[in-house]
Design an enzyme around this catalytic site. Structure first.
Site, PDB file in Angstrom:
ATOM      1  N   SER A 145       0.835  -1.550   0.073  1.00  0.00           N
ATOM      2  CA  SER A 145       0.353   0.140   0.168  1.00  0.00           C
ATOM      3  C   SER A 145       0.795   1.284   0.050  1.00  0.00           C
ATOM      4  O   SER A 145       2.363   1.272   0.435  1.00  0.00           O
ATOM      5  CB  SER A 145      -0.232  -0.596   1.349  1.00  0.00           C
ATOM      6  N   TYR A 158      -3.932  -0.265   9.670  1.00  0.00           N
ATOM      7  CA  TYR A 158      -3.215  -0.660   8.878  1.00  0.00           C
ATOM      8  C   TYR A 158      -1.818  -0.462   8.042  1.00  0.00           C
ATOM      9  O   TYR A 158      -1.501  -1.135   7.366  1.00  0.00           O
ATOM     10  CB  TYR A 158      -4.572   0.024   7.778  1.00  0.00           C
TER      11      TYR A 158
HETATM   12  P1  NAP Z   1     -11.023  -5.046   0.158  1.00  0.00           P
HETATM   13  O1  NAP Z   1     -12.154  -4.654   0.786  1.00  0.00           O
HETATM   14  O2  NAP Z   1     -10.204  -4.390   0.791  1.00  0.00           O
HETATM   15  O3  NAP Z   1     -11.161  -6.402  -0.144  1.00  0.00           O
HETATM   16  C1  NAP Z   1     -10.325  -7.143   0.711  1.00  0.00           C
HETATM   17  C2  NAP Z   1     -11.057  -8.696   0.942  1.00  0.00           C
HETATM   18  O4  NAP Z   1     -10.373  -9.253   1.244  1.00  0.00           O
HETATM   19  C3  NAP Z   1     -12.220  -8.915   0.560  1.00  0.00           C
HETATM   20  O5  NAP Z   1     -12.445 -10.479  -0.595  1.00  0.00           O
HETATM   21  C4  NAP Z   1     -12.619  -9.458   1.647  1.00  0.00           C
HETATM   22  O6  NAP Z   1     -13.784 -10.118   2.148  1.00  0.00           O
HETATM   23  C5  NAP Z   1     -11.467 -10.000   2.060  1.00  0.00           C
HETATM   24  N1  NAP Z   1     -10.802 -10.726   3.007  1.00  0.00           N
HETATM   25  C6  NAP Z   1     -11.171  -9.479   4.184  1.00  0.00           C
HETATM   26  N2  NAP Z   1     -10.506 -10.124   5.327  1.00  0.00           N
HETATM   27  C7  NAP Z   1     -10.094 -11.668   4.796  1.00  0.00           C
HETATM   28  C8  NAP Z   1     -10.348 -12.515   5.729  1.00  0.00           C
HETATM   29  N3  NAP Z   1     -10.140 -12.264   6.891  1.00  0.00           N
HETATM   30  N4  NAP Z   1     -10.065 -13.801   5.286  1.00  0.00           N
HETATM   31  C9  NAP Z   1     -10.227 -13.786   3.936  1.00  0.00           C
HETATM   32  N5  NAP Z   1     -10.750 -13.372   3.071  1.00  0.00           N
HETATM   33  C10 NAP Z   1     -10.495 -11.889   3.842  1.00  0.00           C
HETATM   34  O7  NAP Z   1     -10.943  -4.361  -1.424  1.00  0.00           O
HETATM   35  P2  NAP Z   1      -9.647  -3.743  -2.753  1.00  0.00           P
HETATM   36  O8  NAP Z   1      -9.592  -2.220  -2.342  1.00  0.00           O
HETATM   37  O9  NAP Z   1      -9.624  -4.717  -3.571  1.00  0.00           O
HETATM   38  O10 NAP Z   1      -8.243  -4.303  -1.503  1.00  0.00           O
HETATM   39  C11 NAP Z   1      -7.841  -5.436  -1.808  1.00  0.00           C
HETATM   40  C12 NAP Z   1      -6.332  -5.055  -1.278  1.00  0.00           C
HETATM   41  O11 NAP Z   1      -5.803  -3.922  -1.407  1.00  0.00           O
HETATM   42  C13 NAP Z   1      -5.992  -4.651   0.328  1.00  0.00           C
HETATM   43  O12 NAP Z   1      -5.432  -5.675   0.875  1.00  0.00           O
HETATM   44  C14 NAP Z   1      -6.177  -3.749   0.656  1.00  0.00           C
HETATM   45  O13 NAP Z   1      -5.095  -3.092   2.028  1.00  0.00           O
HETATM   46  C15 NAP Z   1      -5.034  -3.435  -0.870  1.00  0.00           C
HETATM   47  N6  NAP Z   1      -5.143  -1.789  -1.400  1.00  0.00           N
HETATM   48  C16 NAP Z   1      -6.214  -1.710  -1.962  1.00  0.00           C
HETATM   49  C17 NAP Z   1      -6.155  -0.247  -2.165  1.00  0.00           C
HETATM   50  C18 NAP Z   1      -7.153   0.313  -2.585  1.00  0.00           C
HETATM   51  O14 NAP Z   1      -6.978   1.801  -2.543  1.00  0.00           O
HETATM   52  N7  NAP Z   1      -8.296  -0.407  -2.947  1.00  0.00           N
HETATM   53  C19 NAP Z   1      -4.793   0.281  -2.291  1.00  0.00           C
HETATM   54  C20 NAP Z   1      -3.798  -0.641  -1.652  1.00  0.00           C
HETATM   55  C21 NAP Z   1      -3.704  -1.392  -1.024  1.00  0.00           C
HETATM   56  P3  NAP Z   1     -15.209  -9.801   2.343  1.00  0.00           P
HETATM   57  O15 NAP Z   1     -15.869  -8.283   1.400  1.00  0.00           O
HETATM   58  O16 NAP Z   1     -15.654 -10.403   2.647  1.00  0.00           O
HETATM   59  O17 NAP Z   1     -14.741  -8.920   4.261  1.00  0.00           O
HETATM   60  C1  GCO Z   2      -6.730   5.287   2.858  1.00  0.00           C
HETATM   61  C2  GCO Z   2      -7.102   4.271   2.006  1.00  0.00           C
HETATM   62  C3  GCO Z   2      -5.763   3.790   1.665  1.00  0.00           C
HETATM   63  C4  GCO Z   2      -6.006   2.475   0.766  1.00  0.00           C
HETATM   64  C5  GCO Z   2      -4.736   2.370  -0.118  1.00  0.00           C
HETATM   65  C6  GCO Z   2      -3.867   3.087  -0.329  1.00  0.00           C
HETATM   66  O1  GCO Z   2      -7.729   4.732   3.890  1.00  0.00           O
HETATM   67  O2  GCO Z   2      -6.307   5.693   3.772  1.00  0.00           O
HETATM   68  O3  GCO Z   2      -7.930   3.053   2.277  1.00  0.00           O
HETATM   69  O4  GCO Z   2      -5.172   3.327   2.521  1.00  0.00           O
HETATM   70  O5  GCO Z   2      -6.595   1.768   0.562  1.00  0.00           O
HETATM   71  O6  GCO Z   2      -4.209   1.774   1.215  1.00  0.00           O
HETATM   72  O7  GCO Z   2      -2.171   2.616  -1.345  1.00  0.00           O
END
Ligand code: NAP
Ligand code: GCO
Length: 260
Positions: A145, A158
């Protein structure tokens, strides 16, 4: 078509891939020939995920599994080996976030985020690695992230988890390189998914803030992550190890736009 990015014959396990970034990465892997397996903690979402993959012409196997439960993870990895094949590519994508000021966050809430976003990646990697070693190698990609490098208000747990995930990536890379397992990270910028939906609501000041902090002047999409993920999952990255590839539109390179 260059073979260096091919994933033909590979079994890819993407955690938490019933939607969002995980599903986009899984679909991209399928387009390069991989067999897709995913899990989710919610049985309904596993079924919905299977239907979504099927609608995209992908026969994906979905398993109900909590990445924080070591026994469940070990059983799921064994089932995958028996029903699909030994995992060649693991993406530790499952994650949660709790946006709570540190002074208001309980230790229980803090531990919940660490447990999923950091310990979960350790648990799943540890369960998958023996099969990779047996097969002569593998690829592990941890979804880090911006918070692996930067802080901001209300996301202390986080950021601690994602900062730790960066160092877990580097450490496992060092420990497992001799087994031809490459362990790397992808650090998405701000991506339009359900997790960031609250930050993108109409008129939310954070929406304009992020666009100002991003040289590309836009939110990322899950499609922006597909090529980097294929690269790190393929033989094209066999000498890339312990690296976090930031896919952020330039956020980490930018001091920020001068106010008008
Ligand atoms: P998200 O809502 O964070 O998706 C997370 C997924 O993980 C969901 O399918 C969730 O299932 C599942 N999950 C949560 N807890 C779990 C557990 N204990 N065991 C198994 N599965 C679990 O949406 P996303 O934005 O696609 O994020 C995916 C990854 O990218 C995460 O690690 C997030 O931190 C990272 N990330 C996101 C962003 C962004 O801007 N979106 C940026 C950087 C990094 P449920 O829906 O059933 O809870
Ligand atoms: C926040 C956002 C970010 C993104 C992502 C950025 O609240 O700042 O959720 O943390 O999820 O991790 O890279």
């Amino acid at each position: 078509m260059s073979k260096r990015f091919s994933l033909e014959g590979k079994t890819a396990f993407v955690t938490g891939a019933s939607y969002g970034i995980g599903m986009a990465i899984a679909k991209a892997f399928h387009s390069e020939g991989a067999t897709i397996v995913f899990n989710d903690i919610n049985p309904d979402l596993v079924q919905k995920g299977i239907a979504s993959y099927r609608a995209a012409g992908i026969t994906a196997r979905g398993y109900v599994c909590d990445v924080t439960d070591e026994r469940e993870v070990e059983e799921t990895v064994a089932k995958i080996a028996a029903e699909v094949g030994i995992i060649d590519i693991l993406v530790n994508n499952a994650g949660i976030i709790k946006r709570i000021p540190a002074l208001d966050m309980t230790a229980v809430e803090f531990r919940q985020v660490i447990d999923v976003d950091l310990t979960g990646a350790f648990i799943v990697s540890k369960a998958v690695a023996p099969g990779m070693i047996e097969k002569g190698g593998g690829k592990i990609i941890n979804i880090c992230s911006m918070m692996s490098e930067l802080g901001r208000e209300t996301v202390s747990a986080y950021a601690a988890a994602k900062g730790g995930l960066k160092m877990l990536t580097k450490n496992l890379a060092c420990e497992w390189a001799e087994h031809n397992i490459q362990v790397n990270g992808i650090g998405p910028g701000y991506i339009a998914t359900p997790q960031t939906a609250p930050l993108r609501e109409a008129g939310h000041p954070f929406n304009d803030f992020i666009i100002a902090k991003t040289p590309a002047a836009r939110w990322g999409t899950t499609a922006d992550l597909e090529g980097p993920a294929i690269f790190l999952a393929s033989s094209a990255s066999d000498f890339v190890n312990g690296h976090v590839l930031y896919v952020d539109g330039g956020i980490l390179a930018y001091i920020g736009k001068q106010p008008k």
